[in-house]
Design a protein around this motif. Structure first.
Motif, short mmCIF file in Angstrom:
data_model
loop_
_atom_site.label_atom_id
_atom_site.label_comp_id
_atom_site.label_asym_id
_atom_site.label_seq_id
_atom_site.Cartn_x
_atom_site.Cartn_y
_atom_site.Cartn_z
N ASN A 262 5.96 6.32 -11.82
CA ASN A 262 5.42 7.67 -11.83
C ASN A 262 3.93 7.73 -11.49
OD1 ASN A 262 7.61 7.24 -13.88
ND2 ASN A 262 7.61 9.46 -13.77
N GLY A 263 3.62 8.68 -10.66
CA GLY A 263 2.21 8.99 -10.40
C GLY A 263 1.43 7.99 -9.56
N THR A 264 2.12 7.07 -8.91
CA THR A 264 1.37 6.08 -8.12
C THR A 264 0.87 6.68 -6.80
OG1 THR A 264 3.50 5.33 -7.26
CG2 THR A 264 2.53 4.02 -9.03
N GLY A 265 1.53 7.75 -6.37
CA GLY A 265 1.12 8.39 -5.11
C GLY A 265 2.20 8.38 -4.06
N LYS A 266 3.47 8.38 -4.49
CA LYS A 266 4.59 8.33 -3.53
C LYS A 266 4.63 9.56 -2.63
CE LYS A 266 7.45 7.97 -6.89
NZ LYS A 266 6.39 7.80 -7.91
N THR A 267 4.60 10.73 -3.27
CA THR A 267 4.70 11.97 -2.48
C THR A 267 3.51 12.10 -1.54
OG1 THR A 267 5.83 12.95 -4.37
CG2 THR A 267 5.06 14.46 -2.67
N LYS A 272 1.19 11.79 3.86
CA LYS A 272 0.17 11.21 4.73
C LYS A 272 0.82 10.47 5.90
CE LYS A 272 -3.44 10.22 1.21
NZ LYS A 272 -3.99 9.12 0.38
N ASP A 290 13.24 13.43 -5.04
CA ASP A 290 12.71 13.47 -6.41
C ASP A 290 13.25 14.75 -7.02
OD1 ASP A 290 11.37 13.58 -8.75
OD2 ASP A 290 9.38 13.23 -7.92
N ARG A 293 11.68 16.44 -10.79
CA ARG A 293 10.53 17.31 -10.89
C ARG A 293 10.57 18.30 -9.74
NH1 ARG A 293 4.95 16.58 -10.06
NH2 ARG A 293 5.38 14.92 -8.59
N GLN A 299 5.71 20.06 -3.61
CA GLN A 299 4.55 19.31 -3.11
C GLN A 299 4.87 18.72 -1.73
OE1 GLN A 299 3.52 16.37 -6.09
NE2 GLN A 299 2.01 15.42 -4.75
N GLY A 345 9.61 9.16 -9.39
CA GLY A 345 8.91 8.07 -10.05
C GLY A 345 9.81 7.53 -11.16
N THR A 404 -2.30 2.23 -3.31
CA THR A 404 -3.06 3.50 -3.34
C THR A 404 -4.24 3.43 -4.30
OG1 THR A 404 -1.65 4.35 -5.09
CG2 THR A 404 -1.01 4.89 -2.84
N LYS A 405 -5.08 4.40 -4.18
CA LYS A 405 -6.23 4.61 -5.08
C LYS A 405 -7.22 3.44 -5.06
CE LYS A 405 -3.07 7.36 -7.83
NZ LYS A 405 -2.64 7.86 -9.12
N GLY A 430 -4.16 3.41 0.37
CA GLY A 430 -4.59 4.80 0.12
C GLY A 430 -6.03 4.75 -0.35
N LEU A 431 -6.87 5.50 0.33
CA LEU A 431 -8.30 5.44 0.01
C LEU A 431 -8.85 6.81 -0.37
CD1 LEU A 431 -9.25 2.98 2.86
CD2 LEU A 431 -9.47 2.52 0.43
N GLU A 433 -7.65 11.15 -1.88
CA GLU A 433 -6.63 12.21 -1.99
C GLU A 433 -6.50 13.05 -0.73
OE1 GLU A 433 -5.99 13.95 -6.11
OE2 GLU A 433 -8.12 13.43 -6.16
N1 LIG Z 1 -7.99 8.71 -5.33
C1 LIG Z 1 -6.76 8.65 -4.84
N2 LIG Z 1 -5.81 9.44 -5.35
C2 LIG Z 1 -4.55 9.35 -4.83
C3 LIG Z 1 -4.24 8.48 -3.78
N3 LIG Z 1 -2.92 8.63 -3.51
C4 LIG Z 1 -2.44 9.57 -4.35
N4 LIG Z 1 -3.41 10.02 -5.15
C5 LIG Z 1 -3.33 11.01 -6.21
O1 LIG Z 1 -2.47 10.55 -7.24
C6 LIG Z 1 -1.83 11.64 -7.87
C7 LIG Z 1 -0.33 11.40 -7.93
O2 LIG Z 1 0.14 11.43 -6.62
P1 LIG Z 1 1.65 11.81 -6.28
O3 LIG Z 1 1.83 11.65 -4.82
O4 LIG Z 1 2.05 13.10 -6.90
O5 LIG Z 1 2.37 10.67 -7.08
P2 LIG Z 1 3.95 10.43 -7.20
O6 LIG Z 1 4.12 8.96 -7.27
O7 LIG Z 1 4.69 11.14 -6.15
O8 LIG Z 1 4.22 11.09 -8.61
P3 LIG Z 1 5.65 11.29 -9.35
O9 LIG Z 1 6.52 12.04 -8.41
O10 LIG Z 1 5.32 12.03 -10.60
O11 LIG Z 1 6.16 9.93 -9.65
C8 LIG Z 1 -2.20 12.87 -7.06
O12 LIG Z 1 -3.23 13.53 -7.73
C9 LIG Z 1 -2.69 12.30 -5.74
O13 LIG Z 1 -3.63 13.13 -5.12
C10 LIG Z 1 -5.30 7.63 -3.26
O14 LIG Z 1 -5.13 6.82 -2.36
N5 LIG Z 1 -6.53 7.77 -3.83
#
Ligand SMILES: Nc1nc2c(ncn2[C@@H]2O[C@H](COP(=O)(O)OP(=O)(O)OP(=O)(O)O)[C@@H](O)[C@H]2O)c(=O)[nH]1
Length: 452
Positions: A262-267, A272, A290, A293, A299, A345, A404-405, A430-431, A433
């Motif tokens: 969850n929340g790693t940045g998949k979507t 992108k 997904d 949610r 999104q 996630g 990511t991040k 990923g560098l 948002e």
């Molecule tokens: N700083 C930064 N933030 C990122 C990056 N990639 C994603 N994010 C942020 O991480 C948060 C979660 O991103 P999502 O794409 O919603 O993550 P997800 O894995 O799809 O989330 P779930 O569906 O809940 O599992 C968002 O606020 C994004 O903007 C990145 O490379 N850098």
């Protein structure tokens, strides 16, 4: 004495008494008058007018009533100032003798009856102008993918400050004693390179520094750079397999599955990546698998709208495998170049969820090959990312990593570990948002960014 004598004595006494009485009265009167005169003078003082000595010489002129007197000539004449302020001689209020409306009887309208409206002729309705054809949604400008890591180098500054600068400080100091080598090791471990990678890198550095007789900090930097790039080497191809197979009637879309916790940045990564493909003239379809949610599908829809891509989504709670299947089916029929499937996630520790992901892949493969399974790892989670990678790799045979991040962590070293442990290349980083903050992973550029 004779009685005559007594008579005359009494008469004389009476006369004297009367004379004395009269004289007394006259004297008393005289005194009384002088007082009165004073009072009179005082009285005269009191009635003096208090107007500064002004005394009207004549009476007020009176005129017979009821006769019209002549109107005075207006003294101001034409006024030159026009600022709206009253001028000398202007009337300050409506003149008393202005014509007035007298009191008259007015017939009030009957409340129950609607007042008669004057007949209004209907305006001729203008012919409706033919509607212009709806303009296609403007597609955003997408930054070219080439050289992105160079452009985004500054985003890795946090990693650089923690990692590169301390390493270069140690190695550039000349001959290193055991304590210094221990510090080098610690620096690598803190940056999440992991024990095995760290040991390997330190051994290589020791050998190279002595063989090449490194003396200057610049030479030390060159050696360190080479050793780090060497540690990032992989047999795997870093290209993302997102282009269609076959040509003409045989063309089939590439299928990319995006997975992770969850929340790693998949979507975000799916969106992108879609942009990168669209920028290269490719047709993309997004599958919103997904279904946990609803917001995740929304999104993804937003990302798709921005690049003009189609989305296949299911109802909330629908079987994600069915949605993924439908997306690939629809993409094949529509002849798109790539179908990108965003999955929910899931915690790698939950067997049921991991089984579900395995099912998504198997169901899709009933009609098309899954070309790429991208595992999205959040670089800020450090070592935990490695545990996730191991479990996901077992369930869905991961073919590429997206880290990511990286803009928000000093722990860029996870790249070394993940590749080494899984034998799977890091393909994308990923560098940020921002919509175009996704870069291809290039070992040389990455190490340069780390070292600064
Ligand atoms: N700083 C930064 N933030 C990122 C990056 N990639 C994603 N994010 C942020 O991480 C948060 C979660 O991103 P999502 O794409 O919603 O993550 P997800 O894995 O799809 O989330 P779930 O569906 O809940 O599992 C968002 O606020 C994004 O903007 C990145 O490379 N850098």
């Amino acid at each position: 004495m004779s009685s005559n004598l007594w008579f005359w004595i009494i008469v004389v006494a009476v006369v004297v008494l009367v004379v004395a009485l009269v004289a007394g009265l006259v004297i008393a009167r005289k005194r009384k008058i002088s007082l009165a005169a004073d009072r009179a003078a005082e009285k005269a003082e009191e009635v003096k007018p208090k107007g500064g000595g002004y005394q009207a010489g004549g009476g007020i002129a009176l005129a017979p009533g009821g006769e019209k007197t002549e109107e005075p000539v207006h003294p101001a004449g034409e006024r030159t100032e026009v600022d709206g302020q009253p001028g000398v001689g202007d009337d300050a209020s409506v003149p008393r003798d202005a014509p007035r409306r007298g009191i008259v009887d007015v017939v009030l309208p009957d409340e129950t009856e609607a007042p008669e409206k004057p007949e209004v002729k209907p305006e001729p309705v203008p012919e409706p102008a033919p509607k212009p054809a709806p303009e296609p949604e403007p597609v955003e400008e997408i930054a070219p993918a080439g050289g992105r890591i160079e452009r985004l180098r500054g985003r890795l500054s946090k990693s650089r400050s923690a990692f590169g600068q301390s390493l270069l400080g140690l190695l550039g100091a000349g001959d290193l004693d055991e304590d210094s080598w221990q510090d080098v090791e610690d620096t690598l471990l803190v940056a999440d390179l992991g024990a095995a990678t760290t040991t390997e890198i330190v051994e290589k550095l020791r050998a190279e520094l002595s063989v090449r007789a490194v003396r200057t900090s610049e030479e030390a930097r060159t050696v360190l750079r080479e050793v780090l790039i060497g540690a990032l080497k992989t047999e795997g191809d870093r290209a993302v397999r997102a282009l269609p197979h076959g040509t003409g009637d045989e063309k089939k879309p590439a299928v990319v599955l995006v997975a992770g916790v969850n929340g790693t940045g998949k979507t975000t990564t799916t969106g992108k990546l879609a942009r990168v493909l669209v920028a290269q003239g490719r047709h993309v379809l997004l599958g919103a698998a997904d279904t946990f949610r609803a917001a995740a599908a929304d999104q993804l829809q937003t990302w798709a709208d921005r690049v003009g891509a189609e989305v296949v989504r299911g109802k909330e709670g629908a079987d994600p495998a069915a949605v993924a299947f439908d997306a690939v089916k629809r993409g094949t029929e529509a002849g798109v170049d790539a179908v990108l499937i965003d999955t929910a996630g899931r915690l790698h520790t939950k067997t049921g969820l991991m089984d579900e992901l395995g099912k998504v892949k198997r169901v899709v493969e009933k009609q098309a090959k899954v070309d790429e399974v991208l595992l999205v790892l959040d670089a800020t989670t450090g070592q935990n990312g490695l545990m996730q990678a191991r479990v996901f790799a077992e369930v869905v045979s991961v073919t590429g990593i997206v880290l990511t991040k990286l803009d928000g962590t000093a722990k860029g070293g996870i790249v070394f570990q993940v590749q080494r442990e899984l034998g799977v290349p890091v393909k994308l980083v990923g560098l940020g948002e921002g919509a175009d903050d996704l870069a291809p992973f290039e070992a040389g550029a990455f190490v340069d960014a780390l070292l600064g």
